[in-house]
Design a protein around this motif. Sequence first.
Motif, PDB file in Angstrom:
ATOM      1  N   GLN A   1      25.448  28.917  28.094  1.00 20.98           N
ATOM      2  CA  GLN A   1      25.559  27.436  28.215  1.00 20.98           C
ATOM      3  C   GLN A   1      26.032  26.853  27.179  1.00 20.98           C
ATOM      4  OE1 GLN A   1      21.462  26.238  29.306  1.00 20.98           O
ATOM      5  NE2 GLN A   1      21.788  26.620  31.479  1.00 20.98           N
ATOM      6  N   ASN A   2      26.027  27.322  25.981  1.00 20.86           N
ATOM      7  CA  ASN A   2      26.374  26.387  24.604  1.00 20.86           C
ATOM      8  C   ASN A   2      27.563  27.187  24.060  1.00 20.86           C
ATOM      9  OD1 ASN A   2      23.997  24.584  24.117  1.00 20.86           O
ATOM     10  ND2 ASN A   2      22.984  26.475  24.630  1.00 20.86           N
ATOM     11  N   TYR A   3      28.070  28.433  24.271  1.00 15.40           N
ATOM     12  CA  TYR A   3      28.940  29.159  23.542  1.00 15.40           C
ATOM     13  C   TYR A   3      30.153  29.750  24.254  1.00 15.40           C
ATOM     14  CZ  TYR A   3      25.703  27.870  19.602  1.00 15.40           C
ATOM     15  OH  TYR A   3      25.027  27.140  18.676  1.00 15.40           O
ATOM     16  N   MET A   4      29.889  29.915  25.437  1.00 14.39           N
ATOM     17  CA  MET A   4      30.989  30.478  26.272  1.00 14.39           C
ATOM     18  C   MET A   4      32.017  29.563  26.584  1.00 14.39           C
ATOM     19  SD  MET A   4      30.737  32.757  29.830  1.00 14.39           S
ATOM     20  CE  MET A   4      29.865  34.126  28.922  1.00 14.39           C
ATOM     21  N   ILE A   5      33.253  30.080  26.333  1.00 18.98           N
ATOM     22  CA  ILE A   5      34.735  29.257  26.624  1.00 18.98           C
ATOM     23  C   ILE A   5      35.344  29.862  27.534  1.00 18.98           C
ATOM     24  CG2 ILE A   5      34.602  28.303  23.994  1.00 18.98           C
ATOM     25  CD1 ILE A   5      36.548  30.278  23.259  1.00 18.98           C
ATOM     26  N   TYR A   6      35.217  31.322  28.030  1.00 23.38           N
ATOM     27  CA  TYR A   6      36.063  31.755  29.015  1.00 23.38           C
ATOM     28  C   TYR A   6      35.227  32.748  29.501  1.00 23.38           C
ATOM     29  CZ  TYR A   6      39.758  34.300  31.393  1.00 23.38           C
ATOM     30  OH  TYR A   6      40.419  35.064  32.464  1.00 23.38           O
ATOM     31  N   ASP A   7      35.343  32.776  31.050  1.00 25.17           N
ATOM     32  CA  ASP A   7      34.640  33.919  31.709  1.00 25.17           C
ATOM     33  C   ASP A   7      35.656  34.265  32.869  1.00 25.17           C
ATOM     34  OD1 ASP A   7      33.231  35.612  33.146  1.00 25.17           O
ATOM     35  OD2 ASP A   7      31.644  34.155  33.497  1.00 25.17           O
ATOM     36  N   TYR A   8      36.131  35.628  32.794  1.00 29.98           N
ATOM     37  CA  TYR A   8      37.137  35.883  33.910  1.00 29.98           C
ATOM     38  C   TYR A   8      36.530  35.350  35.338  1.00 29.98           C
ATOM     39  CZ  TYR A   8      34.272  40.047  35.023  1.00 29.98           C
ATOM     40  OH  TYR A   8      33.291  40.947  35.492  1.00 29.98           O
ATOM     41  N   CYS A   9      35.306  35.627  35.520  1.00 27.67           N
ATOM     42  CA  CYS A   9      34.813  35.105  36.840  1.00 27.67           C
ATOM     43  C   CYS A   9      35.048  34.003  37.394  1.00 27.67           C
ATOM     44  CB  CYS A   9      33.367  35.306  36.890  1.00 27.67           C
ATOM     45  SG  CYS A   9      32.754  37.200  36.731  1.00 27.67           S
ATOM     46  N   THR A  10      35.396  32.987  36.364  1.00 27.93           N
ATOM     47  CA  THR A  10      35.532  31.716  36.787  1.00 27.93           C
ATOM     48  C   THR A  10      37.153  31.062  36.607  1.00 27.93           C
ATOM     49  OG1 THR A  10      35.075  30.667  34.795  1.00 27.93           O
ATOM     50  CG2 THR A  10      33.210  30.857  36.346  1.00 27.93           C
ATOM     51  N   ASP A  11      37.975  32.080  36.619  1.00 32.36           N
ATOM     52  CA  ASP A  11      39.519  31.970  36.293  1.00 32.36           C
ATOM     53  C   ASP A  11      40.115  32.006  37.527  1.00 32.36           C
ATOM     54  OD1 ASP A  11      42.042  31.877  35.532  1.00 32.36           O
ATOM     55  OD2 ASP A  11      41.808  33.041  33.914  1.00 32.36           O
ATOM     56  N   THR A  12      40.097  30.911  38.253  1.00 36.25           N
ATOM     57  CA  THR A  12      40.624  30.963  39.686  1.00 36.25           C
ATOM     58  C   THR A  12      42.299  30.965  39.574  1.00 36.25           C
ATOM     59  OG1 THR A  12      40.555  28.593  39.568  1.00 36.25           O
ATOM     60  CG2 THR A  12      38.880  29.617  40.621  1.00 36.25           C
ATOM     61  N   LYS A  13      42.814  30.632  38.438  1.00 39.79           N
ATOM     62  CA  LYS A  13      44.307  30.789  38.411  1.00 39.79           C
ATOM     63  C   LYS A  13      44.913  32.206  38.425  1.00 39.79           C
ATOM     64  CE  LYS A  13      45.280  26.223  36.398  1.00 39.79           C
ATOM     65  NZ  LYS A  13      45.844  25.659  35.066  1.00 39.79           N
ATOM     66  N   ARG A  14      44.018  32.839  37.450  1.00 42.46           N
ATOM     67  CA  ARG A  14      44.209  34.450  37.269  1.00 42.46           C
ATOM     68  C   ARG A  14      43.659  35.302  38.451  1.00 42.46           C
ATOM     69  NH1 ARG A  14      41.395  37.646  32.240  1.00 42.46           N
ATOM     70  NH2 ARG A  14      42.425  39.719  32.504  1.00 42.46           N
ATOM     71  N   PHE A  15      42.805  34.925  39.030  1.00 38.17           N
ATOM     72  CA  PHE A  15      42.186  35.708  40.171  1.00 38.17           C
ATOM     73  C   PHE A  15      41.739  34.643  41.438  1.00 38.17           C
ATOM     74  CE2 PHE A  15      40.364  37.731  36.380  1.00 38.17           C
ATOM     75  CZ  PHE A  15      40.850  39.091  36.337  1.00 38.17           C
ATOM     76  N   THR A  16      42.810  34.840  42.328  1.00 34.62           N
ATOM     77  CA  THR A  16      42.807  33.943  43.658  1.00 34.62           C
ATOM     78  C   THR A  16      41.420  34.221  44.389  1.00 34.62           C
ATOM     79  OG1 THR A  16      44.173  35.387  44.751  1.00 34.62           O
ATOM     80  CG2 THR A  16      45.091  33.338  43.610  1.00 34.62           C
ATOM     81  N   THR A  17      40.974  35.472  44.278  1.00 35.10           N
ATOM     82  CA  THR A  17      39.745  35.761  45.001  1.00 35.10           C
ATOM     83  C   THR A  17      38.739  36.350  43.822  1.00 35.10           C
ATOM     84  OG1 THR A  17      41.194  36.676  46.980  1.00 35.10           O
ATOM     85  CG2 THR A  17      38.725  37.470  46.536  1.00 35.10           C
ATOM     86  N   THR A  18      37.753  36.060  43.848  1.00 35.53           N
ATOM     87  CA  THR A  18      36.653  36.034  43.080  1.00 35.53           C
ATOM     88  C   THR A  18      36.586  37.558  42.852  1.00 35.53           C
ATOM     89  OG1 THR A  18      35.424  34.162  43.190  1.00 35.53           O
ATOM     90  CG2 THR A  18      34.196  35.720  42.228  1.00 35.53           C
ATOM     91  N   PRO A  19      36.570  38.209  41.734  1.00 29.97           N
ATOM     92  CA  PRO A  19      36.116  39.697  41.668  1.00 29.97           C
ATOM     93  C   PRO A  19      34.783  40.037  42.125  1.00 29.97           C
ATOM     94  CG  PRO A  19      37.012  38.784  39.522  1.00 29.97           C
ATOM     95  CD  PRO A  19      36.878  37.518  40.510  1.00 29.97           C
ATOM     96  N   THR A  20      34.894  41.314  42.584  1.00 30.49           N
ATOM     97  CA  THR A  20      33.610  41.673  43.385  1.00 30.49           C
ATOM     98  C   THR A  20      32.446  41.756  42.417  1.00 30.49           C
ATOM     99  OG1 THR A  20      34.758  42.958  45.065  1.00 30.49           O
ATOM    100  CG2 THR A  20      32.518  43.496  44.640  1.00 30.49           C
ATOM    101  N   ASP A  21      32.584  42.251  41.162  1.00 29.74           N
ATOM    102  CA  ASP A  21      31.323  42.379  40.450  1.00 29.74           C
ATOM    103  C   ASP A  21      30.754  40.930  39.904  1.00 29.74           C
ATOM    104  OD1 ASP A  21      34.009  42.394  38.902  1.00 29.74           O
ATOM    105  OD2 ASP A  21      33.178  42.105  37.118  1.00 29.74           O
ATOM    106  N   CYS A  22      31.860  40.013  40.043  1.00 23.72           N
ATOM    107  CA  CYS A  22      31.278  38.512  39.742  1.00 23.72           C
ATOM    108  C   CYS A  22      30.373  38.037  40.851  1.00 23.72           C
ATOM    109  CB  CYS A  22      32.598  37.802  39.608  1.00 23.72           C
ATOM    110  SG  CYS A  22      33.583  38.154  38.202  1.00 23.72           S
ATOM    111  N   THR A  23      30.884  38.261  42.095  1.00 25.96           N
ATOM    112  CA  THR A  23      30.025  37.953  43.119  1.00 25.96           C
ATOM    113  C   THR A  23      28.582  38.505  43.353  1.00 25.96           C
ATOM    114  OG1 THR A  23      31.907  37.731  44.531  1.00 25.96           O
ATOM    115  CG2 THR A  23      29.779  37.914  45.731  1.00 25.96           C
ATOM    116  N   LEU A  24      28.655  39.953  42.667  1.00 29.86           N
ATOM    117  CA  LEU A  24      27.306  40.604  42.543  1.00 29.86           C
ATOM    118  C   LEU A  24      26.499  39.988  41.588  1.00 29.86           C
ATOM    119  CD1 LEU A  24      28.346  44.266  43.376  1.00 29.86           C
ATOM    120  CD2 LEU A  24      27.181  42.903  44.586  1.00 29.86           C
ATOM    121  N   ARG A  25      26.972  39.697  40.175  1.00 29.05           N
ATOM    122  CA  ARG A  25      26.265  39.215  39.246  1.00 29.05           C
ATOM    123  C   ARG A  25      25.595  37.851  39.583  1.00 29.05           C
ATOM    124  NH1 ARG A  25      29.311  36.370  34.070  1.00 29.05           N
ATOM    125  NH2 ARG A  25      31.062  37.317  35.092  1.00 29.05           N
TER     126      ARG A  25
END
Length: 295
Positions: A270-294
């Motif tokens: 909440q305080n220090y994360m500045i990038y998470d591949y799971c929320t990068d919709t430009k890079r991944f048009t479909t949410t990676p499966t491991d992100c969905t499970l997380r």
Amino acid sequence: MARLHPSMVAMCIAGVVLGSLSFLQCSAQPVAFDQNYLVTGGTDNNVKKLDGGKTVQLVLNQDSASGFASKSKYLFGHISMSIKLVPDDSAGTVTAFYMSSESPNHDELDFEFLGNSSGEPYILQTNVFASGIGNREQRIYLWFDPTADFHSYSVIWNPQQIIFKVDDVPIRVFKNNQASGLPYPSTQPMRIFSSLWNGDSWATRGGLQKLNWTHAPFIATYQGFSVDACQWSDSGSLESCATSNSGWWNNAAFQTLDSDSQSKLKWVQQNYMIYDYCTDTKRFTTTPTDCTLRS
């Protein structure tokens, strides 16, 4: 496998009671560099051993980058290193501390410290490769100055999950989702590596800010070469390293995060994360499966 001596009880981080048995979450006692590591990159001037090998400096200059690796390979365990990062203007430098299987379709667990201009915060990037598949970057700012003093960076790796920690604060958890068809680092032994190199093509502001050689040499300093892990010897190690009695990291208490660790992880996110591949919709048009499970 590094075993704990009774005199190391004072070094234990925390006690965990499981049923009628008590297990201690401890790091193996730090040893001199040469006992478990060898130089893999740089000249004699780029890897400096101090205090009888208890402290090592990696140096980056225009002559060479530098690095070292463990002599042994490991499958599951607790790996820790205390590092003081390159001070002042470190833009373009990458200080890497990671584990890798060095094989086709390799497994890899990464800490990468991305330098910045003097006064700007370091970025810590973590990544996980499983069966050659990566692209799982997360980036955080650290809540302290990593150049002012030594801080511990560690991984607890077992068949259920991988926990990345900074000073015993969880910053990332990667779960085993093989049951859902996703690869997980569970069969390939890995060596421990560290290196200091010129990554100014991408490391600072996406490569816009280059390394300033007038500020060389760039120096990262290491202590606490701790390994408490299952040492790989042959193919029989695959089964033996995964058993519950092969080390404390395989016990039930480390297969999930307790409530305190969950709170610390949430605080970091909440305080220090500045990038998470799971929320990068430009890079991944479909949410990676491991992100969905997380989630």
